[in-house]
Design a protein around this motif. Sequence first.
Motif, PDB file in Angstrom:
ATOM      1  N   ASN B   1      50.967  49.361  45.233  1.00 37.94           N
ATOM      2  CA  ASN B   1      50.249  48.340  45.448  1.00 37.94           C
ATOM      3  C   ASN B   1      49.971  47.680  44.258  1.00 37.94           C
ATOM      4  OD1 ASN B   1      49.193  46.034  46.489  1.00 37.94           O
ATOM      5  ND2 ASN B   1      48.287  46.850  48.207  1.00 37.94           N
ATOM      6  N   ALA B   2      50.191  46.556  43.454  1.00 37.86           N
ATOM      7  CA  ALA B   2      49.699  46.177  42.254  1.00 37.86           C
ATOM      8  C   ALA B   2      48.261  45.322  42.257  1.00 37.86           C
ATOM      9  CB  ALA B   2      50.478  45.203  41.492  1.00 37.86           C
ATOM     10  N   GLY B   3      48.210  44.976  43.413  1.00 42.47           N
ATOM     11  CA  GLY B   3      46.910  43.961  43.656  1.00 42.47           C
ATOM     12  C   GLY B   3      46.791  42.805  42.886  1.00 42.47           C
ATOM     13  N   VAL B   4      46.006  42.611  41.926  1.00 41.41           N
ATOM     14  CA  VAL B   4      45.785  41.162  41.115  1.00 41.41           C
ATOM     15  C   VAL B   4      46.511  41.602  39.888  1.00 41.41           C
ATOM     16  CG1 VAL B   4      44.495  39.678  40.369  1.00 41.41           C
ATOM     17  CG2 VAL B   4      44.151  40.528  42.548  1.00 41.41           C
ATOM     18  N   THR B   5      47.387  40.996  39.249  1.00 37.58           N
ATOM     19  CA  THR B   5      48.047  41.239  37.997  1.00 37.58           C
ATOM     20  C   THR B   5      47.749  40.175  37.048  1.00 37.58           C
ATOM     21  OG1 THR B   5      49.640  42.822  38.704  1.00 37.58           O
ATOM     22  CG2 THR B   5      50.062  41.974  36.594  1.00 37.58           C
ATOM     23  N   GLN B   6      47.125  40.411  35.849  1.00 42.55           N
ATOM     24  CA  GLN B   6      46.982  39.220  34.867  1.00 42.55           C
ATOM     25  C   GLN B   6      47.730  39.539  33.545  1.00 42.55           C
ATOM     26  OE1 GLN B   6      42.336  39.041  35.567  1.00 42.55           O
ATOM     27  NE2 GLN B   6      42.895  37.878  33.948  1.00 42.55           N
ATOM     28  N   THR B   7      48.306  38.369  33.198  1.00 41.34           N
ATOM     29  CA  THR B   7      49.013  38.282  31.654  1.00 41.34           C
ATOM     30  C   THR B   7      48.813  37.278  30.817  1.00 41.34           C
ATOM     31  OG1 THR B   7      50.983  37.541  32.710  1.00 41.34           O
ATOM     32  CG2 THR B   7      51.112  39.890  32.445  1.00 41.34           C
ATOM     33  N   PHE B  90      38.892  36.641  33.769  1.00 42.72           N
ATOM     34  CA  PHE B  90      39.151  37.441  35.114  1.00 42.72           C
ATOM     35  C   PHE B  90      39.884  36.399  36.402  1.00 42.72           C
ATOM     36  CE2 PHE B  90      37.827  41.505  33.760  1.00 42.72           C
ATOM     37  CZ  PHE B  90      36.758  41.366  33.054  1.00 42.72           C
ATOM     38  N   CYS B  91      40.912  36.933  36.960  1.00 42.23           N
ATOM     39  CA  CYS B  91      41.448  36.559  37.930  1.00 42.23           C
ATOM     40  C   CYS B  91      41.059  37.147  39.213  1.00 42.23           C
ATOM     41  CB  CYS B  91      42.801  36.217  38.006  1.00 42.23           C
ATOM     42  SG  CYS B  91      43.826  35.495  39.299  1.00 42.23           S
ATOM     43  N   ALA B  92      40.752  36.815  40.340  1.00 43.43           N
ATOM     44  CA  ALA B  92      40.424  37.551  41.306  1.00 43.43           C
ATOM     45  C   ALA B  92      40.890  36.862  42.874  1.00 43.43           C
ATOM     46  CB  ALA B  92      38.867  37.523  41.613  1.00 43.43           C
ATOM     47  N   SER B  93      41.367  37.438  43.987  1.00 45.33           N
ATOM     48  CA  SER B  93      41.684  37.071  45.152  1.00 45.33           C
ATOM     49  C   SER B  93      40.988  37.607  46.079  1.00 45.33           C
ATOM     50  CB  SER B  93      43.298  37.328  45.258  1.00 45.33           C
ATOM     51  OG  SER B  93      43.453  38.666  45.633  1.00 45.33           O
ATOM     52  N   SER B  94      40.694  37.027  47.374  1.00 41.28           N
ATOM     53  CA  SER B  94      40.090  37.559  48.563  1.00 41.28           C
ATOM     54  C   SER B  94      40.846  36.966  49.736  1.00 41.28           C
ATOM     55  CB  SER B  94      38.728  37.279  48.697  1.00 41.28           C
ATOM     56  OG  SER B  94      38.499  35.718  48.642  1.00 41.28           O
ATOM     57  N   ALA B  95      40.573  37.884  50.998  1.00 41.94           N
ATOM     58  CA  ALA B  95      41.082  37.588  52.127  1.00 41.94           C
ATOM     59  C   ALA B  95      40.496  36.529  52.752  1.00 41.94           C
ATOM     60  CB  ALA B  95      41.116  38.893  52.899  1.00 41.94           C
ATOM     61  N   GLY B  98      35.247  33.096  48.745  1.00 33.32           N
ATOM     62  CA  GLY B  98      34.838  33.884  47.621  1.00 33.32           C
ATOM     63  C   GLY B  98      33.258  34.343  47.670  1.00 33.32           C
ATOM     64  N   GLY B  99      32.482  34.140  49.036  1.00 32.83           N
ATOM     65  CA  GLY B  99      31.258  34.737  48.817  1.00 32.83           C
ATOM     66  C   GLY B  99      31.148  36.226  49.014  1.00 32.83           C
ATOM     67  N   GLY B 100      32.052  36.789  49.508  1.00 33.52           N
ATOM     68  CA  GLY B 100      32.208  38.262  49.691  1.00 33.52           C
ATOM     69  C   GLY B 100      33.007  39.005  48.892  1.00 33.52           C
ATOM     70  N   GLU B 101      33.880  40.004  49.363  1.00 34.47           N
ATOM     71  CA  GLU B 101      34.638  41.046  48.426  1.00 34.47           C
ATOM     72  C   GLU B 101      35.628  40.383  47.652  1.00 34.47           C
ATOM     73  OE1 GLU B 101      35.800  44.324  50.395  1.00 34.47           O
ATOM     74  OE2 GLU B 101      36.849  45.359  48.888  1.00 34.47           O
ATOM     75  N   LEU B 102      35.341  40.571  46.537  1.00 39.16           N
ATOM     76  CA  LEU B 102      36.701  39.953  45.652  1.00 39.16           C
ATOM     77  C   LEU B 102      37.555  41.241  45.069  1.00 39.16           C
ATOM     78  CD1 LEU B 102      34.871  37.170  43.452  1.00 39.16           C
ATOM     79  CD2 LEU B 102      36.131  36.983  45.797  1.00 39.16           C
ATOM     80  N   PHE B 103      38.741  41.016  44.940  1.00 44.60           N
ATOM     81  CA  PHE B 103      39.570  41.855  44.217  1.00 44.60           C
ATOM     82  C   PHE B 103      40.065  41.120  42.962  1.00 44.60           C
ATOM     83  CE2 PHE B 103      40.474  45.007  47.638  1.00 44.60           C
ATOM     84  CZ  PHE B 103      40.192  43.975  48.691  1.00 44.60           C
ATOM     85  N   PHE B 104      39.702  42.155  41.831  1.00 43.89           N
ATOM     86  CA  PHE B 104      39.691  41.396  40.414  1.00 43.89           C
ATOM     87  C   PHE B 104      41.009  42.111  39.687  1.00 43.89           C
ATOM     88  CE2 PHE B 104      35.947  38.847  39.629  1.00 43.89           C
ATOM     89  CZ  PHE B 104      35.132  39.017  40.324  1.00 43.89           C
ATOM     90  N   GLY B 105      41.699  41.317  38.734  1.00 45.82           N
ATOM     91  CA  GLY B 105      42.627  41.539  37.745  1.00 45.82           C
ATOM     92  C   GLY B 105      41.817  42.500  36.828  1.00 45.82           C
ATOM     93  N   GLU B 106      42.425  42.943  35.775  1.00 41.55           N
ATOM     94  CA  GLU B 106      41.841  43.711  34.801  1.00 41.55           C
ATOM     95  C   GLU B 106      41.224  42.921  33.845  1.00 41.55           C
ATOM     96  OE1 GLU B 106      44.757  47.881  35.054  1.00 41.55           O
ATOM     97  OE2 GLU B 106      45.036  46.200  33.329  1.00 41.55           O
ATOM     98  N   GLY B 107      41.709  41.474  33.618  1.00 38.21           N
ATOM     99  CA  GLY B 107      41.063  40.778  32.673  1.00 38.21           C
ATOM    100  C   GLY B 107      42.005  40.268  31.395  1.00 38.21           C
ATOM    101  N   SER B 108      41.766  39.221  30.967  1.00 38.78           N
ATOM    102  CA  SER B 108      42.201  38.823  29.953  1.00 38.78           C
ATOM    103  C   SER B 108      41.565  38.393  28.738  1.00 38.78           C
ATOM    104  CB  SER B 108      43.172  37.596  30.190  1.00 38.78           C
ATOM    105  OG  SER B 108      44.350  37.882  31.131  1.00 38.78           O
ATOM    106  N   ARG B 109      41.499  39.003  27.489  1.00 37.67           N
ATOM    107  CA  ARG B 109      40.692  38.745  26.427  1.00 37.67           C
ATOM    108  C   ARG B 109      41.480  37.682  25.620  1.00 37.67           C
ATOM    109  NH1 ARG B 109      36.100  41.078  24.388  1.00 37.67           N
ATOM    110  NH2 ARG B 109      36.466  42.994  25.730  1.00 37.67           N
ATOM    111  N   LEU B 110      40.535  36.567  25.392  1.00 36.05           N
ATOM    112  CA  LEU B 110      41.112  35.430  24.570  1.00 36.05           C
ATOM    113  C   LEU B 110      40.292  35.137  23.516  1.00 36.05           C
ATOM    114  CD1 LEU B 110      43.050  32.892  24.420  1.00 36.05           C
ATOM    115  CD2 LEU B 110      41.577  31.751  25.764  1.00 36.05           C
ATOM    116  N   THR B 111      40.689  34.871  22.297  1.00 35.21           N
ATOM    117  CA  THR B 111      39.976  34.732  21.183  1.00 35.21           C
ATOM    118  C   THR B 111      40.657  33.451  20.681  1.00 35.21           C
ATOM    119  OG1 THR B 111      39.475  36.905  20.696  1.00 35.21           O
ATOM    120  CG2 THR B 111      39.130  35.373  18.829  1.00 35.21           C
ATOM    121  N   VAL B 112      39.891  32.557  20.294  1.00 33.41           N
ATOM    122  CA  VAL B 112      40.090  31.161  19.597  1.00 33.41           C
ATOM    123  C   VAL B 112      39.656  31.088  18.343  1.00 33.41           C
ATOM    124  CG1 VAL B 112      40.319  28.548  19.962  1.00 33.41           C
ATOM    125  CG2 VAL B 112      40.204  30.189  21.936  1.00 33.41           C
ATOM    126  N   LEU B 113      40.299  31.006  17.276  1.00 36.29           N
ATOM    127  CA  LEU B 113      40.115  31.029  15.926  1.00 36.29           C
ATOM    128  C   LEU B 113      40.208  29.547  15.154  1.00 36.29           C
ATOM    129  CD1 LEU B 113      41.190  34.416  14.795  1.00 36.29           C
ATOM    130  CD2 LEU B 113      38.760  33.784  15.368  1.00 36.29           C
TER     131      LEU B 113
END
Lengths: 114, 113
Positions: B1-7, B90-95, B98-113
């Motif tokens: 079960n992958a959960g929340v996937t970010q790319t 971070f992307c997240a989802s919930s059943a 959103g005031g309660g338990e969220l399931f988060f993805g691993e995050g995407s680190r973005l740098t703008v130069l």
Amino acid sequence: DQQVKQNSPSLSVQEGRISILNCDYTNSMFDYFLWYKKYPAEGPTFLISISSIKDKNEDGRFTVFLNKSAKHLSLHIVPSQPGDSAVYFCAASEGGTGANNLFFGTGTRLTVIP
Amino acid sequence: NAGVTQTPKFRILKIGQSMTLQCTQDMNHNYMYWYRQDPGMGLKLIYYSVGAGITDKGEVPNGYNVSRSTTEDFPLRLELAAPSQTSVYFCASSATRGGGELFFGEGSRLTVL
């Protein structure tokens, strides 16, 4: 403007001892509070929550205490284990679990020393 | 079960470029969220969705757009990247809302130069 504050950026505790992480909030309309735990390179994961109608909620080694008059909550971890080393975020919402937004604190990095 | 996937997990952009952060969840959650975390700050809500075809602004929506064509996907688009958008997303989802338990993805680190 930070409505949820975690004033201690870091905390170190010996294995087996109690860890106490603190959180303060300014919005008196917040009625649901949560703690999330975050390991490096992972997203936050839900740990424990408490409704404003309670002053304590316990789940295994983790207990959250809520002091509404002081607008303060704390997370107690007993006994602390090395695997508990992570960043802990306090979060709050207005409207309970029916709210659309969680307001997060800045996090406290807990290090449990073996 | 992958959960929340970010790319992608990491991306460097030049000022003015555009890009889309992808988010997919396989838990059949109606509610999905995009948060950003700046150094030393708490997570802040950018946009959220309560179901396919319905989106709304959060605390810090400026400079971003979202769409929700399916229950599973909730992409975040940056149209004209600015250094102020350097952050971890971070992307997240919930059943439930959103005031309660969220399931988060691993995050995407973005740098703008």
